[in-house]
Design an enzyme around this catalytic site. Structure first.
Site, short mmCIF file in Angstrom:
data_model
loop_
_atom_site.label_atom_id
_atom_site.label_comp_id
_atom_site.label_asym_id
_atom_site.label_seq_id
_atom_site.Cartn_x
_atom_site.Cartn_y
_atom_site.Cartn_z
N GLU A 117 4.27 -0.47 8.95
CA GLU A 117 5.57 -0.93 8.43
C GLU A 117 6.69 0.02 8.83
O GLU A 117 7.83 -0.40 9.03
CB GLU A 117 5.48 -1.10 6.90
CG GLU A 117 4.62 -2.31 6.54
CD GLU A 117 3.90 -2.23 5.21
OE1 GLU A 117 4.28 -1.39 4.36
OE2 GLU A 117 2.93 -2.99 5.03
N GLU B 128 -5.65 0.55 10.65
CA GLU B 128 -5.14 -0.63 9.94
C GLU B 128 -4.70 -1.68 10.95
O GLU B 128 -3.58 -1.58 11.50
CB GLU B 128 -3.93 -0.24 9.07
CG GLU B 128 -4.23 0.82 8.03
CD GLU B 128 -3.25 0.77 6.87
OE1 GLU B 128 -3.71 0.65 5.74
OE2 GLU B 128 -2.03 0.81 7.09
N ASN C 136 -2.01 2.84 -1.45
CA ASN C 136 -0.61 2.89 -1.01
C ASN C 136 0.16 1.81 -1.77
O ASN C 136 0.03 0.63 -1.48
CB ASN C 136 -0.57 2.64 0.51
CG ASN C 136 0.86 2.52 1.03
OD1 ASN C 136 1.81 2.84 0.32
ND2 ASN C 136 0.99 2.06 2.27
N TRP C 137 0.95 2.25 -2.73
CA TRP C 137 1.69 1.28 -3.55
C TRP C 137 2.86 0.65 -2.80
O TRP C 137 3.48 -0.29 -3.29
CB TRP C 137 2.19 1.96 -4.82
CG TRP C 137 1.11 2.23 -5.84
CD1 TRP C 137 -0.24 2.05 -5.69
CD2 TRP C 137 1.30 2.74 -7.17
NE1 TRP C 137 -0.90 2.41 -6.83
CE2 TRP C 137 0.02 2.84 -7.77
CE3 TRP C 137 2.41 3.12 -7.92
CZ2 TRP C 137 -0.17 3.30 -9.07
CZ3 TRP C 137 2.23 3.58 -9.22
CH2 TRP C 137 0.95 3.66 -9.78
N LYS C 138 3.22 1.20 -1.65
CA LYS C 138 4.39 0.71 -0.90
C LYS C 138 5.61 0.72 -1.85
O LYS C 138 5.70 1.61 -2.69
CB LYS C 138 4.10 -0.66 -0.28
CG LYS C 138 2.78 -0.63 0.52
CD LYS C 138 2.57 -1.79 1.42
CE LYS C 138 1.24 -1.60 2.17
NZ LYS C 138 0.97 -2.62 3.15
N GLY D 253 -1.67 -7.05 4.33
CA GLY D 253 -0.93 -7.91 3.41
C GLY D 253 -1.09 -9.38 3.70
O GLY D 253 -0.33 -10.21 3.20
N SER E 50 -6.03 -5.55 3.74
CA SER E 50 -6.60 -6.51 2.80
C SER E 50 -7.96 -6.09 2.26
O SER E 50 -8.84 -6.93 2.04
CB SER E 50 -6.67 -7.91 3.42
OG SER E 50 -5.36 -8.35 3.77
N HIS F 152 2.65 4.59 9.55
CA HIS F 152 2.24 3.30 8.98
C HIS F 152 2.90 2.18 9.78
O HIS F 152 4.05 2.31 10.22
CB HIS F 152 2.64 3.22 7.50
CG HIS F 152 2.01 2.07 6.81
ND1 HIS F 152 2.47 0.78 6.95
CD2 HIS F 152 0.93 1.99 5.99
CE1 HIS F 152 1.70 -0.04 6.24
NE2 HIS F 152 0.76 0.67 5.65
N GLY G 167 -3.66 -1.37 0.06
CA GLY G 167 -2.29 -1.71 -0.31
C GLY G 167 -2.26 -2.53 -1.59
O GLY G 167 -2.40 -2.01 -2.70
N GLY G 168 -2.13 -3.84 -1.43
CA GLY G 168 -1.97 -4.74 -2.57
C GLY G 168 -2.99 -4.53 -3.68
O GLY G 168 -2.64 -4.52 -4.87
O1 G3P Z 1 -1.44 1.09 3.77
C1 G3P Z 1 -2.21 0.07 3.21
C2 G3P Z 1 -2.02 -1.18 3.91
O2 G3P Z 1 -1.05 -1.31 4.83
C3 G3P Z 1 -2.91 -2.31 3.66
O3 G3P Z 1 -2.21 -3.16 2.82
O4 G3P Z 1 -2.01 -4.94 1.16
O5 G3P Z 1 -3.33 -5.31 3.25
O6 G3P Z 1 -4.20 -3.80 1.50
P1 G3P Z 1 -2.98 -4.40 2.15
#
Ligand code: G3P
Length: 249
Positions: free
Chosen positions: A96, A166, A9-11, A172, A211, A94, A232-233
């Site tokens: 967010e 999640e 997910n590149w956001k 993040g 993460s 999601h 994500g990241g």
């Molecule tokens: O949708 C993926 C997500 O919310 C996780 O983000 O950056 O913690 O891998 P991240």
């Protein structure tokens, strides 16, 4: 029996150059054969990604969709439009979207219905906040979000979903759930699914997100109830995302 799925997910990140780099790096058959991989870029890159990923195993996902079929909804994108652009997966609920755009469980249900109607695979995201975890309310929070969407669906439609667990406090933040923490909640999810429909519990894919990185993916993915990752990241760097995919094979 459940094919692992890794979705990036590149956001609100990305560029034409990044799409091109992913198309190049994933070309050919270098990934394990029994693995599904999806990249979920922002809307403007979907068409470019569809072309750039043509000779790769990468499927395409979208980050959200409108629950409405068409009409006066400025700024929105419908499920049918996504399907027309070759999108296979779409994120729904999601954290967010829930936190910053006021999306509720009822909204998630409507979006899931719209996605299924267009033949897309909804990736329904659920997860507890830090406050809920500290209050011992993780299970209730997660199962409540799931029940609001899955209970009203008939058995055929339920089978076409993917669930992403999640924990909000791990998104993040660099603070990954331990494999044991992730497995415990995902086992609760599987057990709850079992009470709804035993076939469904065996076939539905459960992804972990929060993460996930190249250096912790293998341990998370080795858990019996974790069938993949929503990344994500770490999905923004092509080498790191590739390494995560390799550890899922
Ligand atoms: O949708 C993926 C997500 O919310 C996780 O983000 O950056 O913690 O891998 P991240």
């Amino acid at each position: 029996m459940r094919t692992p799925l890794i979705a990036g997910n590149w956001k609100m990140n990305g560029s034409a150059e990044r799409v091109r780099a992913f198309g190049e790096a994933f070309a050919g058959d270098r990934l394990p054969a029994s693995l599904d991989v999806a990249v979920i870029p922002p809307f403007p890159y979907l068409d470019q990604a569809r072309r750039a990923f043509a000779r790769t195993p990468l499927a395409l996902g979208a980050q959200t969709l409108s629950p409405e079929p068409a009409g006066a909804h400025t700024g929105e994108v419908s499920a049918a439009m996504l399907a027309e652009f070759g999108v296979a997966y779409v994120l729904v609920g999601h954290s967010e979207r829930r936190q910053h755009h006021g999306e509720t469980d009822a909204d998630a249900y409507r979006r899931v219905c719209a996605a299924l109607h267009a033949g897309l695979v909804p990736v329904l995201c659920v997860g507890e906040t830090l406050k809920q975890r500290e209050a011992g309310a993780t299970r209730d929070a997660v199962l409540g979000q799931l029940a609001a969407v899955l209970k009203p669906l008939d058995a055929d439609r339920r089978r076409r979903l993917v669930i992403a667990y999640e924990p909000v406090w791990a998104i993040g933040t660099g603070r990954t759930a331990t494999p044991e923490q992730a497995q415990a909640t995902m086992k609760d999810i599987r057990t709850w699914l079992e009470s709804l429909d035993s076939d469904l519990a065996q076939t539905l894919r459960l992804l972990y997100g929060g993460s996930m990185k190249a250096d912790n993916a293998a341990e998370l993915l080795a858990q019996p109830d974790i069938d993949g990752g929503l990344v994500g990241g770490a999905s923004l760097q092509v080498d790191e995302f590739f390494a995560i995919c390799q550890s899922a094979g």
